[in-house]
Design a protein around this motif. Structure first.
Motif, PDB file in Angstrom:
ATOM      1  N   MET A 166     -16.726 -14.029  25.891  1.00 48.62           N
ATOM      2  CA  MET A 166     -15.643 -14.975  25.689  1.00 48.62           C
ATOM      3  C   MET A 166     -15.425 -15.172  24.182  1.00 48.62           C
ATOM      4  N   THR A 167     -14.173 -15.210  23.753  1.00 45.09           N
ATOM      5  CA  THR A 167     -13.852 -15.383  22.344  1.00 45.09           C
ATOM      6  C   THR A 167     -13.803 -16.855  21.991  1.00 45.09           C
ATOM      7  N   SER A 168     -14.531 -17.250  20.956  1.00 45.96           N
ATOM      8  CA  SER A 168     -14.551 -18.654  20.544  1.00 45.96           C
ATOM      9  C   SER A 168     -13.447 -18.922  19.541  1.00 45.96           C
ATOM     10  N   ASN A 169     -12.863 -20.133  19.622  1.00 46.27           N
ATOM     11  CA  ASN A 169     -11.849 -20.539  18.674  1.00 46.27           C
ATOM     12  C   ASN A 169     -12.505 -21.085  17.408  1.00 46.27           C
ATOM     13  N   THR A 170     -11.787 -20.979  16.299  1.00 48.77           N
ATOM     14  CA  THR A 170     -12.325 -21.452  15.022  1.00 48.77           C
ATOM     15  C   THR A 170     -11.601 -22.692  14.510  1.00 48.77           C
ATOM     16  N   GLY A 171     -10.542 -23.108  15.182  1.00 49.55           N
ATOM     17  CA  GLY A 171      -9.789 -24.279  14.750  1.00 49.55           C
ATOM     18  C   GLY A 171      -8.685 -23.976  13.762  1.00 49.55           C
ATOM     19  N   THR A 172      -8.532 -22.711  13.392  1.00 44.97           N
ATOM     20  CA  THR A 172      -7.487 -22.343  12.428  1.00 44.97           C
ATOM     21  C   THR A 172      -6.377 -21.516  13.079  1.00 44.97           C
ATOM     22  N   GLU A 173      -6.456 -21.318  14.394  1.00 38.85           N
ATOM     23  CA  GLU A 173      -5.486 -20.455  15.069  1.00 38.85           C
ATOM     24  C   GLU A 173      -4.051 -20.969  14.925  1.00 38.85           C
ATOM     25  N   ASP A 174      -3.857 -22.268  15.081  1.00 33.97           N
ATOM     26  CA  ASP A 174      -2.509 -22.833  14.956  1.00 33.97           C
ATOM     27  C   ASP A 174      -1.978 -22.669  13.534  1.00 33.97           C
ATOM     28  N   LEU A 175      -2.851 -22.856  12.539  1.00 35.27           N
ATOM     29  CA  LEU A 175      -2.444 -22.692  11.150  1.00 35.27           C
ATOM     30  C   LEU A 175      -2.049 -21.245  10.870  1.00 35.27           C
ATOM     31  N   ILE A 176      -2.806 -20.304  11.402  1.00 38.10           N
ATOM     32  CA  ILE A 176      -2.506 -18.886  11.223  1.00 38.10           C
ATOM     33  C   ILE A 176      -1.160 -18.545  11.864  1.00 38.10           C
ATOM     34  N   SER A 177      -0.932 -19.061  13.066  1.00 40.11           N
ATOM     35  CA  SER A 177       0.327 -18.807  13.759  1.00 40.11           C
ATOM     36  C   SER A 177       1.510 -19.392  12.990  1.00 40.11           C
ATOM     37  N   HIS A 178       1.319 -20.597  12.455  1.00 36.09           N
ATOM     38  CA  HIS A 178       2.389 -21.228  11.680  1.00 36.09           C
ATOM     39  C   HIS A 178       2.634 -20.464  10.380  1.00 36.09           C
ATOM     40  N   HIS A 183     -13.697 -15.524   9.577  1.00 35.11           N
ATOM     41  CA  HIS A 183     -14.676 -16.503  10.041  1.00 35.11           C
ATOM     42  C   HIS A 183     -15.975 -15.786  10.414  1.00 35.11           C
ATOM     43  N   TYR A 184     -17.062 -16.504  10.311  1.00 36.78           N
ATOM     44  CA  TYR A 184     -18.375 -15.911  10.596  1.00 36.78           C
ATOM     45  C   TYR A 184     -18.427 -15.299  11.994  1.00 36.78           C
ATOM     46  N   SER A 185     -17.854 -15.977  12.983  1.00 35.66           N
ATOM     47  CA  SER A 185     -17.937 -15.514  14.371  1.00 35.66           C
ATOM     48  C   SER A 185     -16.913 -14.429  14.701  1.00 35.66           C
ATOM     49  N   HIS A 186     -15.998 -14.140  13.776  1.00 40.09           N
ATOM     50  CA  HIS A 186     -14.981 -13.111  14.007  1.00 40.09           C
ATOM     51  C   HIS A 186     -14.919 -12.153  12.821  1.00 40.09           C
ATOM     52  N   TRP A 187     -16.078 -11.792  12.314  1.00 37.93           N
ATOM     53  CA  TRP A 187     -16.135 -10.907  11.153  1.00 37.93           C
ATOM     54  C   TRP A 187     -15.664  -9.508  11.546  1.00 37.93           C
ATOM     55  N   PRO A 188     -14.836  -8.857  10.720  1.00 40.88           N
ATOM     56  CA  PRO A 188     -14.346  -7.513  11.068  1.00 40.88           C
ATOM     57  C   PRO A 188     -15.482  -6.501  11.116  1.00 40.88           C
ATOM     58  N   ALA A 189     -15.350  -5.558  12.028  1.00 42.57           N
ATOM     59  CA  ALA A 189     -16.371  -4.513  12.172  1.00 42.57           C
ATOM     60  C   ALA A 189     -16.359  -3.609  10.945  1.00 42.57           C
ATOM     61  N   THR A 190     -17.515  -3.091  10.598  1.00 40.95           N
ATOM     62  CA  THR A 190     -17.631  -2.251   9.403  1.00 40.95           C
ATOM     63  C   THR A 190     -16.903  -0.925   9.559  1.00 40.95           C
ATOM     64  N   ASP A 191     -16.657  -0.499  10.817  1.00 38.74           N
ATOM     65  CA  ASP A 191     -15.985   0.784  11.040  1.00 38.74           C
ATOM     66  C   ASP A 191     -14.489   0.623  11.262  1.00 38.74           C
ATOM     67  N   ASP A 192     -13.952  -0.591  11.001  1.00 43.23           N
ATOM     68  CA  ASP A 192     -12.507  -0.799  11.131  1.00 43.23           C
ATOM     69  C   ASP A 192     -11.754   0.084  10.145  1.00 43.23           C
ATOM     70  N   LYS A 193     -10.673   0.672  10.629  1.00 44.45           N
ATOM     71  CA  LYS A 193      -9.856   1.520   9.757  1.00 44.45           C
ATOM     72  C   LYS A 193      -8.982   0.647   8.857  1.00 44.45           C
ATOM     73  N   HIS A 196      -8.278 -15.499  13.773  1.00 37.92           N
ATOM     74  CA  HIS A 196      -9.264 -16.583  13.730  1.00 37.92           C
ATOM     75  C   HIS A 196      -9.763 -16.854  12.312  1.00 37.92           C
ATOM     76  N   GLY A 197      -9.048 -16.335  11.299  1.00 30.20           N
ATOM     77  CA  GLY A 197      -9.483 -16.503   9.920  1.00 30.20           C
ATOM     78  C   GLY A 197      -8.972 -17.786   9.290  1.00 30.20           C
ATOM     79  N   ASP A 198      -9.276 -17.926   7.998  1.00 24.94           N
ATOM     80  CA  ASP A 198      -8.914 -19.124   7.243  1.00 24.94           C
ATOM     81  C   ASP A 198      -8.026 -18.701   6.077  1.00 24.94           C
ATOM     82  N   PRO A 199      -6.716 -19.015   6.097  1.00 25.93           N
ATOM     83  CA  PRO A 199      -5.842 -18.596   4.999  1.00 25.93           C
ATOM     84  C   PRO A 199      -6.147 -19.342   3.712  1.00 25.93           C
TER      85      PRO A 199
END
Length: 290
Positions: A1-13, A50-60, A106-109
């Motif tokens: 299950m994916t956890s929310n970070t509380g910044t999703e609405d801010l990112i969308s806006h 965010h710590y819980s949604h850190w990008p994978a090291t093999d991301d292109k 799920h990041g922090d702008p």
């Protein structure tokens, strides 16, 4: 299950605002008569993972553009509008693709501020500002100035292989002497870095003392609203004479301005500026201290 970070609405806006700014650019402001100077600043955004949604090291790398971008020497003075013609996707497609990434959703702008270096005779000594400077005759347009100054002052490359060019904010005529004397036209441009990581910054010692990434959440927080007293009498009185100058110096002194207490997530200091490490021995502690 994916956890929310509380910044999703801010990112969308933020995504909605960037799309709106690009779709409806602000008009260019012409120079006032006998005021040829123009300057540009770069409002640089990044998404801090965010710590819980850190990008994978093999991301292109984020796929945006033509595989053969112009060389750095061509980029320096080249119009950003011309550079954007080689993009494979529309602006809306680019934004939608970028914001669809999990680490972005799920990041922090954050926004980059600089603290200007202390220089004799500089009226903006030590001020908090955005990277930028005066337009050179060789610059194709005001946007090129913003890109060039960001690279020179903080070492961040804002060309399309590293950032998305969003658009502009309202241009304004900077004045002095109670608005009577126009100094220059100031042109702000917005850029969004596309990588979750970025190389170490290269700060220009004569211009920048430090840089600070500040969360947009901090800029919106009511608890960080404050005020600041600034001595404006000396600056305003310089252009006046006689009793008017004396009146300004005696009556104005310090004025109160609305302010925001900035809370940076990351700061970089220019260790090569003069007096970064104070010279001399330890401060005098007095008789009791001795």
């Amino acid at each position: 299950m994916t956890s929310n970070t509380g910044t999703e609405d801010l990112i969308s806006h933020l995504k909605s605002v960037l799309l709106e700014l690009n779709a409806h650019p602000y008009p260019e402001v012409a120079n006032p008569p006998e005021t040829p100077k123009r300057a540009s600043v770069a409002l640089i955004l990044r998404i801090q993972p965010h710590y819980s949604h850190w990008p994978a090291t093999d991301d292109k790398p984020f796929p945006l553009h033509h595989p053969y971008p112009p060389s750095p020497t061509q980029q320096r003075r080249r119009s950003s509008a011309a550079s954007s013609k080689s993009r494979d996707l529309s602006f809306k497609d680019v934004i939608e693709t970028f914001f669809a990434q999990d680490w972005v959703k799920h990041g922090d702008p954050e926004l980059l501020f600089i603290k200007r270096a202390t220089r004799v005779g500089d009226k903006w000594n030590g001020h908090v500002a955005l990277p930028g400077g005066k337009r050179d005759p060789e610059d194709d347009d005001d946007q090129v100035t913003a890109v060039r100054e960001a690279l020179e002052e903080v070492g961040i490359d804002l060309h399309y292989n590293n950032a998305i060019t969003i658009g502009n904010l309202p241009q304004r005529v900077v004045t002095s002497s109670w608005g009577k004397v126009p100094l220059m036209v100031l042109c702000p441009y917005i850029y969004l870095l596309t990588s979750p990581t970025y190389p170490a910054q290269r700060l220009q010692p004569t211009e920048v003392a430090s840089t600070h990434w500040v969360s947009l959440r901090a800029l919106q927080s009511p608890s960080l609203r404050t005020y600041e007293y600034a001595d404006v009498s000396a600056r305003l009185a310089k252009s006046e004479l006689g009793i008017k100058r004396w009146f300004l110096q005696s009556m104005l002194s310090k004025m109160m301005f609305a302010a925001i207490h900035l809370v940076p997530s990351n700061s970089t200091y220019c260790a090569t500026i003069p007096a970064f490490i104070p010279e001399g021995g330890p401060p005098d502690a007095g008789t009791l201290g001795k």
